[in-house]
Design a protein around this motif. Structure first.
Motif, PDB file in Angstrom:
ATOM      1  N   LEU A  49       0.808  -1.217   0.000  1.00  0.00           N
ATOM      2  CA  LEU A  49       0.000   0.000   0.000  1.00  0.00           C
ATOM      3  C   LEU A  49       0.846   1.274   0.000  1.00  0.00           C
ATOM      4  N   VAL A  50       1.992   1.204   0.651  1.00  0.00           N
ATOM      5  CA  VAL A  50       2.802   2.401   0.881  1.00  0.00           C
ATOM      6  C   VAL A  50       3.707   2.714  -0.312  1.00  0.00           C
ATOM      7  N   ASP A  51       3.794   4.001  -0.636  1.00  0.00           N
ATOM      8  CA  ASP A  51       4.784   4.478  -1.595  1.00  0.00           C
ATOM      9  C   ASP A  51       6.123   4.481  -0.860  1.00  0.00           C
ATOM     10  N   PHE A  52       6.939   3.459  -1.122  1.00  0.00           N
ATOM     11  CA  PHE A  52       8.159   3.219  -0.361  1.00  0.00           C
ATOM     12  C   PHE A  52       9.095   4.426  -0.406  1.00  0.00           C
ATOM     13  N   HIS A  53       9.224   5.046  -1.559  1.00  0.00           N
ATOM     14  CA  HIS A  53      10.123   6.193  -1.708  1.00  0.00           C
ATOM     15  C   HIS A  53       9.586   7.416  -0.967  1.00  0.00           C
ATOM     16  N   ASN A  57      10.634  10.234   2.937  1.00  0.00           N
ATOM     17  CA  ASN A  57      10.607  11.682   3.127  1.00  0.00           C
ATOM     18  C   ASN A  57       9.486  12.130   4.064  1.00  0.00           C
ATOM     19  N   GLU A  58       8.361  11.429   4.013  1.00  0.00           N
ATOM     20  CA  GLU A  58       7.194  11.795   4.809  1.00  0.00           C
ATOM     21  C   GLU A  58       6.637  10.544   5.477  1.00  0.00           C
ATOM     22  N   ILE A  59       6.533  10.569   6.778  1.00  0.00           N
ATOM     23  CA  ILE A  59       6.063   9.408   7.518  1.00  0.00           C
ATOM     24  C   ILE A  59       4.682   8.987   7.033  1.00  0.00           C
ATOM     25  N   ARG A  68      -5.964   2.953   2.295  1.00  0.00           N
ATOM     26  CA  ARG A  68      -5.326   4.151   1.750  1.00  0.00           C
ATOM     27  C   ARG A  68      -4.243   4.630   2.709  1.00  0.00           C
ATOM     28  N   VAL A  69      -3.378   5.512   2.219  1.00  0.00           N
ATOM     29  CA  VAL A  69      -2.242   5.981   3.014  1.00  0.00           C
ATOM     30  C   VAL A  69      -2.169   7.505   2.946  1.00  0.00           C
ATOM     31  N   VAL A  70      -1.936   8.124   4.093  1.00  0.00           N
ATOM     32  CA  VAL A  70      -1.655   9.563   4.125  1.00  0.00           C
ATOM     33  C   VAL A  70      -0.222   9.741   4.608  1.00  0.00           C
ATOM     34  N   TYR A  71       0.392  10.874   4.242  1.00  0.00           N
ATOM     35  CA  TYR A  71       1.824  11.048   4.488  1.00  0.00           C
ATOM     36  C   TYR A  71       2.130  12.366   5.193  1.00  0.00           C
ATOM     37  N   GLY A  72       3.282  12.367   5.860  1.00  0.00           N
ATOM     38  CA  GLY A  72       3.844  13.585   6.412  1.00  0.00           C
ATOM     39  C   GLY A  72       2.993  14.256   7.469  1.00  0.00           C
ATOM     40  N   LEU A  73       2.872  15.564   7.361  1.00  0.00           N
ATOM     41  CA  LEU A  73       2.115  16.346   8.334  1.00  0.00           C
ATOM     42  C   LEU A  73       0.669  15.873   8.433  1.00  0.00           C
ATOM     43  N   ASP A  74       0.072  15.482   7.304  1.00  0.00           N
ATOM     44  CA  ASP A  74      -1.324  15.039   7.312  1.00  0.00           C
ATOM     45  C   ASP A  74      -1.509  13.792   8.169  1.00  0.00           C
ATOM     46  N   SER A  75      -0.525  12.908   8.170  1.00  0.00           N
ATOM     47  CA  SER A  75      -0.630  11.702   8.988  1.00  0.00           C
ATOM     48  C   SER A  75      -0.591  12.051  10.475  1.00  0.00           C
ATOM     49  N   LEU A  76       0.266  12.999  10.850  1.00  0.00           N
ATOM     50  CA  LEU A  76       0.354  13.407  12.253  1.00  0.00           C
ATOM     51  C   LEU A  76      -0.906  14.144  12.688  1.00  0.00           C
ATOM     52  N   LEU A  77      -1.426  14.997  11.822  1.00  0.00           N
ATOM     53  CA  LEU A  77      -2.647  15.738  12.158  1.00  0.00           C
ATOM     54  C   LEU A  77      -3.837  14.797  12.290  1.00  0.00           C
ATOM     55  N   LEU A  78      -3.871  13.734  11.488  1.00  0.00           N
ATOM     56  CA  LEU A  78      -4.965  12.767  11.577  1.00  0.00           C
ATOM     57  C   LEU A  78      -4.953  12.054  12.929  1.00  0.00           C
ATOM     58  N   ILE A  79      -3.755  11.692  13.397  1.00  0.00           N
ATOM     59  CA  ILE A  79      -3.623  11.024  14.699  1.00  0.00           C
ATOM     60  C   ILE A  79      -3.974  11.987  15.829  1.00  0.00           C
ATOM     61  N   ILE A  80      -3.371  13.168  15.793  1.00  0.00           N
ATOM     62  CA  ILE A  80      -3.619  14.156  16.856  1.00  0.00           C
ATOM     63  C   ILE A  80      -5.069  14.633  16.832  1.00  0.00           C
ATOM     64  N   GLY A  81      -5.594  14.850  15.632  1.00  0.00           N
ATOM     65  CA  GLY A  81      -6.960  15.346  15.498  1.00  0.00           C
ATOM     66  C   GLY A  81      -8.013  14.371  15.967  1.00  0.00           C
ATOM     67  N   ASN A  82      -7.685  13.083  15.948  1.00  0.00           N
ATOM     68  CA  ASN A  82      -8.640  12.084  16.437  1.00  0.00           C
ATOM     69  C   ASN A  82      -8.876  12.240  17.933  1.00  0.00           C
ATOM     70  N   VAL A 127      16.217   6.740   4.570  1.00  0.00           N
ATOM     71  CA  VAL A 127      16.992   7.974   4.389  1.00  0.00           C
ATOM     72  C   VAL A 127      16.257   8.890   3.420  1.00  0.00           C
ATOM     73  N   PRO A 128      15.953  10.113   3.831  1.00  0.00           N
ATOM     74  CA  PRO A 128      15.231  11.036   2.941  1.00  0.00           C
ATOM     75  C   PRO A 128      16.084  11.479   1.764  1.00  0.00           C
ATOM     76  N   ASP A 129      15.428  11.965   0.718  1.00  0.00           N
ATOM     77  CA  ASP A 129      16.145  12.521  -0.425  1.00  0.00           C
ATOM     78  C   ASP A 129      16.930  13.756   0.013  1.00  0.00           C
ATOM     79  N   PHE A 130      17.979  14.058  -0.742  1.00  0.00           N
ATOM     80  CA  PHE A 130      18.704  15.304  -0.489  1.00  0.00           C
ATOM     81  C   PHE A 130      17.909  16.468  -1.055  1.00  0.00           C
ATOM     82  N   ASN A 131      17.664  17.467  -0.224  1.00  0.00           N
ATOM     83  CA  ASN A 131      16.940  18.654  -0.644  1.00  0.00           C
ATOM     84  C   ASN A 131      17.821  19.866  -0.384  1.00  0.00           C
ATOM     85  N   LEU A 132      18.355  20.461  -1.452  1.00  0.00           N
ATOM     86  CA  LEU A 132      19.305  21.553  -1.326  1.00  0.00           C
ATOM     87  C   LEU A 132      18.712  22.749  -0.580  1.00  0.00           C
TER      88      LEU A 132
END
Length: 270
Positions: A49-53, A57-59, A68-82, A127-132
Motif C-alpha cells: 500500500l505504501v509508496d516506499f520512496h 521523506n514523509e512518515i 489508503r495511506v496519508v503522508y507527512g504532516l497530514d498523517s500526524l494531524l490525523l492522529i492528533i486530530g482524532n 533515508v530522505p532525499d537530499f533537498n538543497l
C-alpha cells in the motif's frame, strides 16, 4: 485519549525523534498498541500500500479500513486530530498549515544530519532525499543562531572582546566556506551530508553555551567552560565523521580553523 483504530504508522526506527513520538502515540492510546511499524521491518501487507520512496521523506500512516495511506504532516494531524479535533482544525487553517508543513519538511529532510545513524547506508534504510533548499536553510539557521549566542558569550571571556554579531557570523560563515573549499574534492558526494553534520556540531556547542550566559562568575570560569565545550564539539565531530566513514582530515581542518579564528580575533583586540 481517543484511539485511532486500524491504522499503522510506518516510522523511521533509525531516527530517535521518530521512534520517540511514534512510541508516545501508542503509549498514550492515540494509536493501537500495535499501531506503529518500523520502516525496515515493514510487513508485506503494508508495503503493497505504501509508496516506499515517499515514506522515506514523509512518515506514512496506513488506514486499513479504507486501504489508503496519508503522508507527512497530514498523517500526524490525523492522529492528533482524532484525540484533539480542535488542534487539527486550527493547524489546518492557512497560513498555519503552510508553516507547519514547511517546518515538517525542514526537520524531515535534515533529520539524518541532526541525528545520524551507522545504518543509514543500507538499501532498506529510511533515508530522505537530499533537498538543497532545506539543507541551505538549516546551515543558515545554525549560522545565525550560533553567531548570536557567541556574540553574547564573547563578552564574558575577559580578553577585551565585546559582543559583535557580525564578527561571529563571519567566523561561522568562514568555517562553512573553509571546509567546503578545502574538503570538496575529498568528500565529493558526501559534502552536503558532512556540512549538515558539521552544523549540528555547531548547534550542540551553541546550546551548551546558553546556560553559561546566565551565570555571572569570573572570566576564567567562562574561558574554561568554553574550552570544555570546544572539546565536546571536537569529539562529536570525530564521532560523526566515523559514522560518515571519513578519516581525520575533516576534523583536523575543522579544529585548525577554529583555533586560527580565535587567535586572530584575540590578536586584533589587543
Amino acid at each position: 485519549m481517543k484511539t485511532l483504530k486500524n491504522h499503522t504508522l510506518i516510522y523511521d526506527n533509525e531516527c530517535p525523534m521518530c521512534a520517540m513520538y511514534s512510541k508516545g502515540f501508542t503509549k498514550y492510546g492515540m494509536l493501537d498498541e500495535n499501531g506503529r511499524e518500523a520502516f525496515t521491518e515493514i510487513s508485506v501487507r503494508n508495503k503493497d500500500l505504501v509508496d516506499f520512496h515517499r515514506a522515506k521523506n514523509e512518515i506514512a500512516l496506513v488506514d486499513h479500513d479504507k486501504n489508503r495511506v496519508v503522508y507527512g504532516l497530514d498523517s500526524l494531524l490525523l492522529i492528533i486530530g482524532n484525540s484533539f479535533p480542535l488542534l487539527e482544525t486550527i493547524a489546518r487553517i492557512q497560513p498555519l498549515y503552510w508553516f507547519f508543513k514547511k517546518v515538517y519538511s525542514f526537520v524531515s529532510y535534515n533529520r539524518k544530519q541532526i541525528i545520524p545513524s551507522k545504518k543509514d547506508n543500507t538499501e532498506q534504510s529510511c533515508v530522505p532525499d537530499f533537498n538543497l533548499k532545506y539543507r541551505l536553510i538549516y546551515i543558515a539557521f545554525v549560522m545565525f543562531f550560533s553567531a548570536y549566542v557567541l556574540s553574547l558569550y564573547s563578552g564574558k571571556l575577559g580578553v577585551n572582546l565585546t559582543p559583535n554579531f557580525l564578527r561571529e557570523l563571519a567566523v561561522c560563515l568562514g568555517q562553512v566556506l573553509w571546509q567546503t573549499l578545502f574538503l570538496k574534492r575529498y568528500l565529493k558526494d558526501k559534502i552536503w551530508d558532512y556540512l549538515g553534520n558539521m552544523m549540528t556540531v555547531s548547534l550542540i556547542g551553541t546550546l551548551l553555551l546558553i546556560p553559561a550566559l546566565f551565570v555571572n562568575i569570573t572570566s576564567v570560569f567562562h574561558l574554561i567552560y568554553f574550552g570544555i565545550v570546544v572539546i565536546i564539539m571536537f569529539l562529536e565531530h570525530l564521532r560523526r565523521c566515523r559514522i560518515l566513514k571519513l578519516n581525520y582530515i575533516p576534523s583536523i581542518s575543522w579544529i585548525l580553523f577554529r583555533v586560527a579564528a580565535l587567535v586572530i580575533i584575540i590578536l586584533t583586540t589587543l
